[in-house]
Design a protein around this motif. Structure first.
Motif: not given
Lengths: 274, 150, 157
Positions: A101, A103, C48, C58-59, C119, C130-131, C133-134
């Protein structure tokens, strides 16, 4: 977990710390893999040497001869978005973008990815198909290691104790070269691949590498030989079973992976040769 | 998980049997073995190191030699050990069977049928990876026996 | 175990903590700093729900060592609304478009979507997929989340 954390600001310092603590020390780059391994109690270092302060390992440059050089501490996200990487090979940039991902990609580094050496990771097959090499630093200097042969077993590499990967070098591609990375993952999009295939056709040479089908990411040499000797794609990919040794696991049975390896290798070859 | 290994060594069955039944001696051919000591009748204490990438395991445990049949040259080894650092454990049984092998000179086929289970934290590595590792260790053991028993 | 003095900002406020080498950001935020908006779901970086921003990136806070936060700007869900309490357009959009039910994944969804819109202010459907999905949600089926992001992204239906 109980360890001393060290934050060197130069490569030489990091190498000295590793030498001082020997087997009791573990490097940490982005930290995504090591934090998990330590949390599981599987890795228990007395000392962790953090590498994020080594700014000398963070750049992306292109040599005069066209070699792309990516510092080992470049994150997957930086590499995914890098104009230099994409100009060199769009498929390579896309490959970095396939990892997990956003992240994870923001935190995890390319050097850390390669040293972690999970056989289903995305960057290794693409880098293998691009004939990449690594610059490895130690207290006695620097050596160049071809990525092909760097992965010795699952989670194991040719790194000697105390060595650090400095950068990844990707040789220039011939004009009109084509490359692709295909990731087959029937489960969720953030997972490792069940089978992945990278193919590069450059200057009349075709290289194929697969992930998820053996103890390490691997070059499909039997397939490459078949293509080089003029076999049709459909015939050449039958040889992939000679190159791979997949396991039954949660991502698929060994038999399924063998079938998928044929299917996806054929697709990758059609994309770069068709 | 079950694993099968066969190796043919260039020595007569009697000699091979005597060698294998001396566990502290034969165990030296297992990669990673640190010690095997006799602690009682058919009872042993062993220490084995195994490394999977960055994961270093040090198993310590008990091994018993059971169902020994010197005439048929069969026996079963049962072992149970723990890796203190991770709290994981291993349990294994190995059935050994010898058969004379064909050929102009004395030769013996050694058959090893292994059943091994890993539990605790180590299981997080995944049974497929553990199976491959166990396979590697047994394969290397067989190759070492082949070199040793000539 | 070594102990480290870490200076960083949390939602714009300067903070100084003393943390052991192995401390993870999610535990520091929740247990030491009272910032319980960030959730600890899977604790392995997959779900997430612990999403935070470090220097705008983002982490997963459950994988982020506190020692890596020194000198950084950390943003959590508590920092999305204005100081006067008025909600960010994204937060309003989540309410209007049904972007949450039980709420457990919502802080993570909001932080992740905030980073996406920073972004890419007008994300395509593919960008959103895509962004985001986590960030896993058990309740909504994701439609409300997508709708909220689209709305906040300027695609006002």
């Amino acid at each position: 977990m109980s360890y001393d954390f060290h934050a060197p600001t130069a490569l030489a310092e990091a190498l000295e710390l590793a030498a001082a603590y020997g087997e009791d020390a573990h490097f940490m780059a982005g930290g995504t893999s090591l934090v998990l391994l330590m949390g599981q109690g599987l890795v228990r270092p007395g000392h962790v040497v953090g590498l994020r302060g080594l700014t000398e390992l963070r750049g992306i440059t292109k040599d005069a001869d066209g070699t792309l050089r990516i510092g080992a501490l470049v994150t997957h996200r930086e590499a995914e978005r890098s104009p230099e990487v994409r100009a060199h090979c769009t498929a390579l940039g896309d490959t970095f973008g396939h990892v997990a991902t956003v992240r994870i990609r923001n935190q995890a580094t390319l050097g850390g990815n390669l040293v972690h050496a999970d056989p289903a990771q995305d960057p290794p097959p693409m880098l293998l198909a691009l004939d990449a090499s690594l610059s490895v630093a130690s207290r006695s200097g620097e050596r160049s290691v071809a990525l092909d042969g760097f992965f010795t077993d699952t989670f194991a590499t040719a790194l000697e104790p105390g060595e650090i990967v400095r950068e990844i070098r990707v040789p220039p591609l011939a004009t009109g070269a084509r490359a692709c990375y295909l990731k087959f993952l029937p489960r969720t999009a953030d997972d490792y691949a069940t089978v992945s295939v990278a193919a590069v056709a450059s200057g009349g040479i075709v290289r194929v590498a697969l992930g998820g089908v053996g103890p390490t990411p691997l070059r499909a040499r039997a397939v490459e030989r078949a293509i080089a000797s003029g076999a049709a794609i459909g015939d050449a990919v039958a040889a992939v079973v000679d190159d791979i040794d997949p396991l039954d696991d949660g991502r698929g049975s060994a038999a399924y992976k063998r079938t998928m390896a044929r299917v996806w290798t054929a697709r990758a070859l059609r994309e770069v040769l068709g | 998980m079950k694993l099968e290994h066969r190796v043919t060594v260039a020595a007569a069955p009697d000699r091979v049997w005597a060698y294998l039944m001396d566990l502290p001696l034969a165990a030296r051919q297992i990669p990673g073995i640190e010690s095997v000591e006799l602690v009682g009748t058919n009872q042993y204490r062993g220490r084995l190191r195994v490394q999977i990438g960055p994961v270093r395991l040090a198993f310590e445990g008990d091994i018993s030699l059971e169902e020994r049949d010197d005439h048929a040259k069969t026996a079963t080894l049962r072992g149970e050990g723990a890796d203190r650092a991770s709290g994981g454990g291993v349990r294994a049984s190995v059935r050994i069977a010898l058969d004379p092998a064909d050929g102009p000179t004395a030769a013996t086929e050694i058959a090893l049928s292994t059943d091994v289970q890993l539990g605790g934290r180590i299981a997080e590595l995944g049974q497929p990876l553990i199976k491959r590792k166990a396979d590697q260790v047994l394969q290397a053991f067989g190759e070492n026996l082949k070199r040793e028993l000539t | 175990m070594s102990v480290h003095r870490i200076r960083f900002t949390l939602n714009g406020e300067p903070r100084e903590v003393t943390a052991s080498a192995d401390r993870l950001l999610v535990d520091l935020l929740r247990d030491d700093l009272g910032a319980t908006g960030t959730k600890k779901g899977c604790a392995v970086g997959v779900c997430g729900s612990c999403s935070v921003l470090v220097n705008g990136e983002l982490v997963s806070a459950c994988l982020y060592p506190v020692v890596y936060v020194d000198g950084a700007a950390v943003t959590t869900v508590e920092g999305l609304a204005s100081p006067d309490g008025s909600l960010a357009p994204l937060q309003e959009a989540f309410i209007v478009h049904g972007g949450f039910q039980c709420g457990i994944c919502t802080p993570g969804q909001l932080v992740a979507a905030t980073a996406l819109l920073a972004e890419r202010p007008r994300p395509s459907e593919r960008d959103i997929s895509r962004w985001m999905m986590g960030n896993i949600c058990r309740c909504t089926g994701y439609a409300g989340i997508r709708q909220a992001i689209r709305a906040a992204g300027g695609d006002r239906p």
